[in-house]
Design an enzyme around this catalytic site. Structure first.
Site, PDB file in Angstrom:
ATOM      1  N   SER A 170     -15.881 -22.140  35.103  1.00  0.00           N
ATOM      2  CA  SER A 170     -14.471 -21.856  34.876  1.00  0.00           C
ATOM      3  C   SER A 170     -13.786 -21.464  36.188  1.00  0.00           C
ATOM      4  CB  SER A 170     -14.335 -20.763  33.811  1.00  0.00           C
ATOM      5  OG  SER A 170     -13.003 -20.627  33.370  1.00  0.00           O
ATOM      6  N   ASP A 216     -12.774 -29.180  25.879  1.00  0.00           N
ATOM      7  CA  ASP A 216     -12.359 -27.965  26.582  1.00  0.00           C
ATOM      8  C   ASP A 216     -10.857 -27.766  26.415  1.00  0.00           C
ATOM      9  OD1 ASP A 216     -11.715 -25.970  28.428  1.00  0.00           O
ATOM     10  OD2 ASP A 216     -13.189 -26.653  29.891  1.00  0.00           O
ATOM     11  N   HIS A 248     -15.111 -25.334  26.428  1.00  0.00           N
ATOM     12  CA  HIS A 248     -15.065 -24.724  27.755  1.00  0.00           C
ATOM     13  C   HIS A 248     -16.295 -23.863  28.023  1.00  0.00           C
ATOM     14  CE1 HIS A 248     -13.179 -23.148  31.373  1.00  0.00           C
ATOM     15  NE2 HIS A 248     -13.359 -21.897  30.944  1.00  0.00           N
TER      16      HIS A 248
END
Length: 299
Positions: A170, A216, A248
């Site tokens: 991320s 995601d 995600h």
């Protein structure tokens, strides 16, 4: 197929140099193969000939150990955990620093530490200075962690400081792009579901594998992973793996396709181990893979 510009030269002279170094290592009793039965073809090859089974197993061929790093003993990042092969008979290893994502601790993706280390790498999974740190800060922290690992840590003698890489999830993945941009001497970067407001990485020269999740909704691949990949110049080695139906948070549980491709990428570019080329070109396929793109490195 692109002509790589950031990996080690593959000219006749370069190959001769590598073979000469391998001979020196063998003469000094440092073996590049995991069993020590025979000298490996390249001086940085570590472990047995790779197979799909080895890459998909929960652990690779090297036994590992770990140690915690207190935030009080380091500067530039928030401490973390180091994972390393216990063997010292194969010479030094490449190293990788990995950052968690926004609001997350290293424990959220800590399965990656021993898994990657068991394939012959020293890994430092970092805690960030703040859970809210943005990608540019996380990039600097990844580099600070590598500097600590190679210069001050208790395992520094196990590491070849010329063979380093970064990765992250991320905002940590966005941070790995930042780190690769600011330190082009890195040998590899592996952003996982990366998030970054900067969409263009045309300056990147570090071989980069981006892994994204089809579903995601935090860092949609259409506005993050795909434009990141597309912006990296064709002259740099790059690959894009999109996982079928993945959210995600796919790096926060054991994910075999991610681990397999990540290890193969690191072995190929950090260790210059062309035995792993077969896993990059043509690359993975099957029900878990939505898409795979690459520039296919030339052995």
């Amino acid at each position: 197929m692109s002509s790589p510009t950031t990996t080690r030269p593959r000219s006749v002279a370069a190959r001769a140099t590598r073979l000469a170094l391998a001979a020196v290592l063998a003469a000094g009793g440092v073996l590049a193969g995991s069993s020590g039965a025979a000298q490996a073809a390249g001086p940085y090859e570590r472990g047995p000939a790779p197979t799909t089974a080895i890459l998909e197993a929960s652990r690779g061929p090297f036994a590992t150990s770990s140690q915690s790093v207190s935030s009080l003993s380091v500067t530039g990042f928030g401490g973390g955990v180091i994972y390393y092969p216990t063997s010292t008979s194969e010479g030094t290893f490449g190293a990788i620093a990995i950052s968690p994502g926004y609001t997350a601790a290293w424990s959220s993706i800590s399965w990656l530490g021993p898994r990657i280390a068991s394939h012959g790498f020293v890994v430092i999974g970092i805690e960030t200075n703040s859970r809210l740190d943005q990608p540019d800060s996380r990039g600097r922290q990844l580099l600070a962690a590598l500097d600590y690992l190679t210069q001050r840590s208790s395992v520094r003698t196990r590491i070849d400081s010329s063979r380093l890489a970064v990765a992250g999830h991320s905002m940590g993945g966005g941070g790995s792009l930042e780190a690769a941009s600011s330190r082009p001497s890195l040998q590899a970067a592996v952003p996982l579901a990366p998030w970054n407001l900067d969409k263009s990485w045309s300056e990147l020269r570090v071989p980069t594998l981006i892994v994204g999740g089809e579903s995601d909704s935090v860092a949609p691949v259409s506005s993050h992973s795909v434009p990141f990949y597309n912006s990296i110049p064709a002259s740099a080695e790059k690959a894009y793996l999109e996982l079928n139906g993945a959210s995600h948070f796919f790096p926060q549980t054991t994910n075999t396709p991610t681990a397999r491709q990540m290890v193969a990428w690191l072995k190929r570019f950090v260790d210059d181990d062309t035995r792993y080329e077969q896993f990059l070109c043509p690359g993975p396929s099957g029900s878990q893979i939505q898409e795979y793109r690459n520039t296919c490195p030339s052995a």
